[in-house]
Scaffold this active site. Structure first.
Site, PDB file in Angstrom:
ATOM      1  N   ASP A 286       0.866  -1.185   0.000  1.00 14.68           N
ATOM      2  CA  ASP A 286       0.000   0.000   0.000  1.00 14.68           C
ATOM      3  C   ASP A 286       0.902   1.234   0.000  1.00 14.68           C
ATOM      4  O   ASP A 286       1.842   1.326   0.812  1.00 14.68           O
ATOM      5  CB  ASP A 286      -0.910   0.017   1.229  1.00 14.68           C
ATOM      6  CG  ASP A 286      -1.957   1.114   1.141  1.00 14.68           C
ATOM      7  OD1 ASP A 286      -3.023   0.852   0.571  1.00 14.68           O
ATOM      8  OD2 ASP A 286      -1.688   2.226   1.631  1.00 14.68           O
ATOM      9  N   LEU A 287       0.657   2.152  -0.929  1.00 14.12           N
ATOM     10  CA  LEU A 287       1.516   3.329  -1.038  1.00 14.12           C
ATOM     11  C   LEU A 287       1.258   4.308   0.100  1.00 14.12           C
ATOM     12  O   LEU A 287       0.107   4.538   0.496  1.00 14.12           O
ATOM     13  CB  LEU A 287       1.287   4.036  -2.382  1.00 14.12           C
ATOM     14  CG  LEU A 287       1.557   3.202  -3.649  1.00 14.12           C
ATOM     15  CD1 LEU A 287       1.367   4.059  -4.892  1.00 14.12           C
ATOM     16  CD2 LEU A 287       2.963   2.609  -3.623  1.00 14.12           C
ATOM     17  N   ASP A 329      -4.446   2.537  -4.582  1.00 21.76           N
ATOM     18  CA  ASP A 329      -2.985   2.488  -4.502  1.00 21.76           C
ATOM     19  C   ASP A 329      -2.526   1.223  -3.779  1.00 21.76           C
ATOM     20  O   ASP A 329      -1.453   1.201  -3.170  1.00 21.76           O
ATOM     21  CB  ASP A 329      -2.444   3.731  -3.797  1.00 21.76           C
ATOM     22  CG  ASP A 329      -3.003   3.900  -2.383  1.00 21.76           C
ATOM     23  OD1 ASP A 329      -3.945   3.178  -2.051  1.00 21.76           O
ATOM     24  OD2 ASP A 329      -2.488   4.744  -1.633  1.00 21.76           O
TER      25      ASP A 329
END
Length: 411
Positions: A286-287, A329
Site C-alpha cells: 500500500d503506497l 494504490d
C-alpha cells in the site's frame, strides 16, 4: 438434426448412432458415427465450437477421409453366339447399346459428382465460419491430407508425412496445458493419440499458441476410422482460432490503467496455486503519501505515478511471478518460490527501496513510501488465510509509518 439429416430409418449404422451424436451435443463433447446410405459409407461428426452451446454437425463421405476412390464396376460384355449369320449384327447392336448405357452412366455420374461437390462446398463454407483448417491423418501409413478453409494460401504442405508435419507444428507453436512438460511433439504422436482415443466419442483437445506471434488456437482430434481390434486407424484434427476469446479473457483479467493483473485474476491465481500445492510468498503493498500527490497535482498526475510504480513492480519479479493492482494504490505480488524468512525480508527491502525512490514526472519530483506485509503458503495456512495474514501485516506496518510521520511533524 432429424429434419436436416433424417438418417435413422434410411441408413445402416456401422458404429455409433444418431442418439450417440445427440448425446455428444447435449454434453458439449466431440463424437463421430459411421453409416452406410445408398451403398456409400459416411461419417456423421459432431464438434463443439469455441462458442458456448454451439456444436458443428456435418456428414462427410469416407472418400473425403481416406482419399480412396470407389472403383467403378466394369460391365461385362455379353457375347451372343447363337447364329453365325446374325453374330455381327448382334455384336454391333450390343456395342451400340453399351455405348448408350455408358454415356448415360457417365452423365449420371457427372451430375452426381456435381451435386456432391455442391454439398461439400456448402459444408466447407459452413465449417469455415468457425473452423480455420483441418487435417486427416492415417496413423497406420503415417500420411496426412491438410485443408485450409480461411486463407487463400495453405500454411502447410497439403499432404505428406505426418511426422514432418508434427515437427513443423512443434517448432512454430507451444502447447498451453497444465500438464507438466507437455509438448506438441508428444501430444500429436500416433502412439499418444491411440492411447487417449479408445472409444468413438473420445476426443483430444489442446490449446496452443504461436512462439513468435499473438496467435491462439485450439486443436480437436477426433477418431473417424477403427481397426477390428478397436484401435483407432484414422483421425481428423480440427483447428479453431480462439485469439478473440483469449484477448477478451486477458482484458477481463487486466487492470486497464496499469496493465497489471486485477483482483479478479488475483483470486484465481491463489486458488490455482493452492489446488496444485505450489508454495508461494504473497506481498501486500500500500503506497504511503499517495493522497497528497492527487490533492496537489490532480488525478492525472496520480495515474501517471501509479503507472510508474507498476513498471517498477514488474522489475522486482521474475517472468513466472505475478504483479496485481488490487485497487486504488494497493498492489500485490505473488512470488512462486519456497523462501525462508531471510529471503522474504530481502525481497521486501528490495521492493520498498525500488518503490520509494523519487519519481520525476513533468519536472516534478514525487516521493512516496510503501507499506509491505508478506505471508507464505503453506507455512501461514491456506490461500485465504495467507491473504488475510499478509493484509494485516501490511496494515500494521502502515500504522507504524503513520506514527513515524506524526512524530516527524511534531518535531
Amino acid at each position: 438434426m432429424t429434419n436436416l439429416y433424417d438418417l435413422s430409418d434410411h441408413v445402416d449404422w456401422k458404429y455409433g448412432s444418431m442418439d450417440d451424436i445427440r448425446d455428444c451435443i447435449q454434453l458439449g463433447k466431440s463424437g463421430s458415427a459411421q453409416f452406410i446410405c445408398d451403398g456409400t459409407r459416411n461419417y456423421l461428426v459432431a464438434i463443439p465450437t469455441a462458442f458456448s452451446d454451439w456444436s458443428l454437425v456435418g456428414v462427410i463421405q469416407t472418400d473425403e477421409v481416406d482419399g480412396a476412390m470407389l472403383s467403378v464396376q466394369q460391365s461385362t460384355i455379353i457375347a451372343l453366339g447363337a447364329l453365325c449369320i446374325f453374330a455381327v449384327i448382334i455384336v454391333v447392336l450390343a456395342l451400340g447399346m453399351e455405348d448408350q448405357l455408358r454415356l448415360r452412366r457417365e452423365e449420371e455420374e457427372r451430375l452426381n459428382l456435381e451435386r456432391e461437390k455442391m454439398k461439400s462446398d456448402r459444408f466447407l463454407q459452413s465449417m469455415s465460419r468457425i473452423v480455420d483448417r483441418y487435417m486427416v491423418v492415417n496413423l497406420d501409413t503415417g500420411r496426412y491430407r491438410y485443408h485450409e478453409l480461411r486463407s487463400s494460401e495453405p500454411l502447410y504442405p497439403t499432404s505428406g508425412q505426418y511426422s514432418e508435419m508434427v515437427e513443423i507444428i512443434s517448432k512454430r507453436y507451444v502447447a498451453l496445458t497444465e500438464t507438466e512438460n507437455a509438448k506438441l511433439s508428444r501430444l500429436l504422436t500416433p502412439d499418444y493419440l491411440r492411447s487417449v482415443l479408445r472409444k468413438p466419442d473420445d476426443n483430444l483437445k489442446v490449446e496452443y499458441c504461436s512462439r513468435t506471434e499473438n496467435a491462439y488456437m485450439v486443436l480437436t482430434v477426433l477418431p473417424v476410422e477403427w481397426h477390428a481390434d478397436g484401435t483407432v486407424a484414422v483421425v481428423m484434427q480440427v483447428v479453431q482460432d480462439i485469439g478473440q476469446k483469449v484477448e477478451l479473457e486477458n482484458m477481463a483479467n487486466t487492470d486497464s490503467l496499469t496493465g497489471l493483473f486485477n483482483e479478479r485474476y488475483f483470486s484465481r491465481v491463489l486458488n490455482i496455486c493452492e489446488a496444485k500445492k505450489l508454495p508461494f510468498v504473497l506481498y501486500y503493498l500500500d503506497l504511503d503519501r499517495f493522497k497528497p500527490v492527487n490533492d496537489t497535482y490532480g488525478h492525472a498526475m496520480g495515474d501517471r505515478l501509479l503507472k510508474e510504480i507498476s513498471a517498477r513492480l514488474l522489475r522486482c519479479i521474475r517472468s513466472r511471478d505475478y504483479a496485481f493492482r488490487i485497487g486504488g494504490d494497493e498492489f500485490a505480488l505473488i512470488v512462486s518460490a519456497d523462501m525462508d524468512e531471510e529471503q522474504r525480508s530481502r525481497m521486501a527491502e528490495r521492493i520498498q527501496t525500488m518503490l520509494s525512490a523519487p519519481i520525476v514526472i513533468e519536472e516534478k519530483v514525487l516521493s512516496v513510501g510503501v507499506s509491505c506485509g508478506c505471508a507464505c503458503y503453506p507455512e501461514d495456512g491456506d490461500a485465504s488465510q495467507v491473504r488475510i495474514t499478509a493484509d494485516s501485516r501490511m496494515y500494521a506496518e502502515k500504522q507504524h509509518h503513520h506514527e513515524d510521520d506524526r512524530t516527524e511533524e511534531q518535531s
